[in-house]
Design a protein around this motif. Structure first.
Motif, PDB file in Angstrom:
ATOM      1  N   UNK A   1       0.805  -1.218   0.000  1.00  0.00           N
ATOM      2  CA  UNK A   1       0.000   0.000   0.000  1.00  0.00           C
ATOM      3  C   UNK A   1       0.841   1.272   0.000  1.00  0.00           C
ATOM      4  N   UNK A   2       2.167   1.132   0.127  1.00  0.00           N
ATOM      5  CA  UNK A   2       3.030   2.311   0.180  1.00  0.00           C
ATOM      6  C   UNK A   2       4.018   2.413  -0.978  1.00  0.00           C
ATOM      7  N   UNK A   3       4.130   1.373  -1.809  1.00  0.00           N
ATOM      8  CA  UNK A   3       5.227   1.309  -2.764  1.00  0.00           C
ATOM      9  C   UNK A   3       4.771   0.681  -4.083  1.00  0.00           C
ATOM     10  N   UNK A   4       5.179   1.284  -5.209  1.00  0.00           N
ATOM     11  CA  UNK A   4       4.840   0.692  -6.499  1.00  0.00           C
ATOM     12  C   UNK A   4       5.905   1.031  -7.533  1.00  0.00           C
ATOM     13  N   UNK A   5       5.949   0.230  -8.592  1.00  0.00           N
ATOM     14  CA  UNK A   5       6.809   0.511  -9.736  1.00  0.00           C
ATOM     15  C   UNK A   5       5.931   0.659 -10.974  1.00  0.00           C
TER      16      UNK A   5
ATOM     17  N   UNK B   1       5.958  13.680 -14.896  1.00  0.00           N
ATOM     18  CA  UNK B   1       4.842  14.457 -14.410  1.00  0.00           C
ATOM     19  C   UNK B   1       3.515  14.188 -15.080  1.00  0.00           C
ATOM     20  N   UNK B   2       2.509  14.861 -14.544  1.00  0.00           N
ATOM     21  CA  UNK B   2       1.139  14.795 -15.037  1.00  0.00           C
ATOM     22  C   UNK B   2       0.625  16.232 -15.186  1.00  0.00           C
ATOM     23  N   UNK B   3      -0.418  16.431 -15.959  1.00  0.00           N
ATOM     24  CA  UNK B   3      -0.944  17.793 -16.120  1.00  0.00           C
ATOM     25  C   UNK B   3      -1.564  18.305 -14.823  1.00  0.00           C
ATOM     26  N   UNK B   4      -1.412  19.608 -14.597  1.00  0.00           N
ATOM     27  CA  UNK B   4      -1.975  20.254 -13.410  1.00  0.00           C
ATOM     28  C   UNK B   4      -2.530  21.604 -13.847  1.00  0.00           C
ATOM     29  N   UNK B   5      -3.755  21.576 -14.346  1.00  0.00           N
ATOM     30  CA  UNK B   5      -4.320  22.783 -14.923  1.00  0.00           C
ATOM     31  C   UNK B   5      -3.637  23.086 -16.247  1.00  0.00           C
ATOM     32  N   UNK B   6      -3.098  24.275 -16.362  1.00  0.00           N
ATOM     33  CA  UNK B   6      -2.442  24.683 -17.597  1.00  0.00           C
ATOM     34  C   UNK B   6      -0.960  24.310 -17.640  1.00  0.00           C
ATOM     35  N   UNK B   7      -0.432  23.825 -16.509  1.00  0.00           N
ATOM     36  CA  UNK B   7       0.994  23.527 -16.449  1.00  0.00           C
ATOM     37  C   UNK B   7       1.210  22.091 -15.961  1.00  0.00           C
ATOM     38  N   UNK B   8       2.293  21.442 -16.396  1.00  0.00           N
ATOM     39  CA  UNK B   8       2.587  20.101 -15.899  1.00  0.00           C
ATOM     40  C   UNK B   8       3.143  20.149 -14.475  1.00  0.00           C
TER      41      UNK B   8
ATOM     42  N   UNK C   1       8.391   4.221  -6.904  1.00  0.00           N
ATOM     43  CA  UNK C   1       7.797   5.375  -6.236  1.00  0.00           C
ATOM     44  C   UNK C   1       7.082   4.972  -4.950  1.00  0.00           C
ATOM     45  N   UNK C   2       7.101   5.883  -3.987  1.00  0.00           N
ATOM     46  CA  UNK C   2       6.273   5.715  -2.811  1.00  0.00           C
ATOM     47  C   UNK C   2       4.885   6.293  -3.097  1.00  0.00           C
ATOM     48  N   UNK C   3       3.951   5.984  -2.222  1.00  0.00           N
ATOM     49  CA  UNK C   3       2.605   6.540  -2.327  1.00  0.00           C
ATOM     50  C   UNK C   3       2.389   7.500  -1.161  1.00  0.00           C
ATOM     51  N   UNK C   4       2.215   8.756  -1.487  1.00  0.00           N
ATOM     52  CA  UNK C   4       1.962   9.770  -0.469  1.00  0.00           C
ATOM     53  C   UNK C   4       0.534  10.264  -0.649  1.00  0.00           C
TER      54      UNK C   4
ATOM     55  N   UNK D   1      -0.060   7.266  -8.115  1.00  0.00           N
ATOM     56  CA  UNK D   1      -0.313   5.903  -7.654  1.00  0.00           C
ATOM     57  C   UNK D   1      -1.550   5.274  -8.291  1.00  0.00           C
ATOM     58  N   UNK D   2      -2.363   6.102  -8.948  1.00  0.00           N
ATOM     59  CA  UNK D   2      -3.563   5.589  -9.590  1.00  0.00           C
ATOM     60  C   UNK D   2      -3.424   5.377 -11.085  1.00  0.00           C
ATOM     61  N   UNK D   3      -2.220   5.545 -11.621  1.00  0.00           N
ATOM     62  CA  UNK D   3      -2.038   5.389 -13.062  1.00  0.00           C
ATOM     63  C   UNK D   3      -2.282   3.954 -13.498  1.00  0.00           C
ATOM     64  N   UNK D   4      -2.691   3.804 -14.747  1.00  0.00           N
ATOM     65  CA  UNK D   4      -2.983   2.488 -15.323  1.00  0.00           C
ATOM     66  C   UNK D   4      -2.283   2.369 -16.683  1.00  0.00           C
ATOM     67  N   UNK D   5      -2.128   1.135 -17.116  1.00  0.00           N
ATOM     68  CA  UNK D   5      -1.538   0.886 -18.427  1.00  0.00           C
ATOM     69  C   UNK D   5      -2.328   1.641 -19.492  1.00  0.00           C
ATOM     70  N   UNK D   6      -1.624   2.347 -20.341  1.00  0.00           N
ATOM     71  CA  UNK D   6      -2.264   3.141 -21.389  1.00  0.00           C
ATOM     72  C   UNK D   6      -2.367   4.612 -21.077  1.00  0.00           C
ATOM     73  N   UNK D   7      -2.177   4.988 -19.800  1.00  0.00           N
ATOM     74  CA  UNK D   7      -2.268   6.404 -19.433  1.00  0.00           C
ATOM     75  C   UNK D   7      -1.065   7.184 -19.975  1.00  0.00           C
ATOM     76  N   UNK D   8      -1.257   8.454 -20.332  1.00  0.00           N
ATOM     77  CA  UNK D   8      -0.137   9.287 -20.788  1.00  0.00           C
ATOM     78  C   UNK D   8       0.596   9.919 -19.607  1.00  0.00           C
ATOM     79  N   UNK D   9       1.855  10.276 -19.814  1.00  0.00           N
ATOM     80  CA  UNK D   9       2.674  10.888 -18.774  1.00  0.00           C
ATOM     81  C   UNK D   9       3.753  11.743 -19.418  1.00  0.00           C
TER      82      UNK D   9
END
Length: 262
Positions: A21-25, A45-52, A72-75, A85-93
């Motif tokens: 529950x605290x760690x993922x690759x 990174x991921x998008x955050x409004x108009x800026x990444x 990565x840890x999960x904070x 921590x919620x990303x899935x296969x196929x998601x952009x980054x």
């Protein structure tokens, strides 16, 4: 929809594995033009409004891999990790186009033994380094120490315990030269001391590691990655033994990643 820029490309998530529950690759596609040295980090990174929204992540995959892997840890309330921590296969980054860093072999003077001292996700850059054939040509022994709180935090334990058996490029060298020292501080485990204690009581230098019962600046080279407390403690101890910190411009006896610790 994410849009690439001069400094960022848009890649696709190809794999996700949650250790607990605290760690993922996770892994993402790798641009054909992307080059890095084992041990370097890059901005993700991921998008955050108009800026990444971007953070630095060490690359855990070997330099020859067709994908880029990260640990990565999960904070829960982290600006990026709470979403990552919620990303899935196929998601952009977003992926930065310029990897960099000081946890690289070029920042160290030649030596016999290479000690990689890590806590938590500080393991990541060393996962790349230990799968680099060049490391086994530069050093006769590579000792990876990974200190965590719980047994389930020992990411890649089975692969490391098997001395990288099955690795296409380094398995034969690793069988003879690579040593893995996992230690768990808050649950029962066969090794339960913190890194500082393993150094002080000499356990880190027990066979099959060949050498003196303490770090030797003539022959030992050391990389530190993980908690601030461990890095500061070990760096101070190494300085007292006559070690000098290295950089890309001036190689030394040990290195830390200044971009992470300030």
């Amino acid at each position: 929809m994410l849009t690439a820029t001069n400094s960022l490309s848009v890649e696709t998530v190809t794999r996700v594995h949650h250790w607990n529950e605290h760690l993922f690759t996770f892994a993402i596609t790798r641009p054909a033009s992307f080059r890095f040295r084992s041990g370097e980090f890059v901005m993700l990174g991921l998008p955050d409004g108009q800026r990444p929204l971007l953070r630095a992540y060490s690359i855990a995959s070997p330099a020859y891999d067709e994908e880029l892997e990260f640990l990565s840890i999960k904070v829960p309330d982290g600006p990026l990790t709470s979403r990552l921590q919620g990303i899935k296969v196929g998601d952009p980054m977003f992926l930065g186009r310029k990897p960099t860093g000081t946890l690289v072999a070029d920042a160290l003077l030649p030596g016999r033994r290479l000690y990689l001292l890590s806590t938590g996700t500080g393991l990541a850059p060393f996962l790349s380094l230990i799968r680099d054939p060049d490391i086994y040509d530069r050093f006769s022994q590579i000792v990876l120490v990974h200190s965590v709180r719980r047994v389930s935090d020992l990411a890649f334990h089975d692969t490391l315990q098997a001395q990288l058996a099955g690795d296409p490029l380094v398995q034969d060298q690793a069988l003879l030269q690579f040593h893995y020292v996992p230690t768990v501080t808050r649950e029962p485990f066969h090794t339960s001391h913190r890194i500082g204690t393993l150094v002080e009581n000499g356990a880190l230098f027990a066979p099959p590691v060949a050498g003196p019962r303490q770090f030797d600046p003539e022959h030992d080279r050391i990389m530190l990655c993980g908690s601030m407390a461990m890095i500061k403690e070990q760096a101070a101890a190494l300085d007292a033994l006559g070690f000098t910190e290295g950089s890309n411009a001036a190689p030394g006896h040990y290195v830390i990643e200044r971009a992470f610790v300030g």
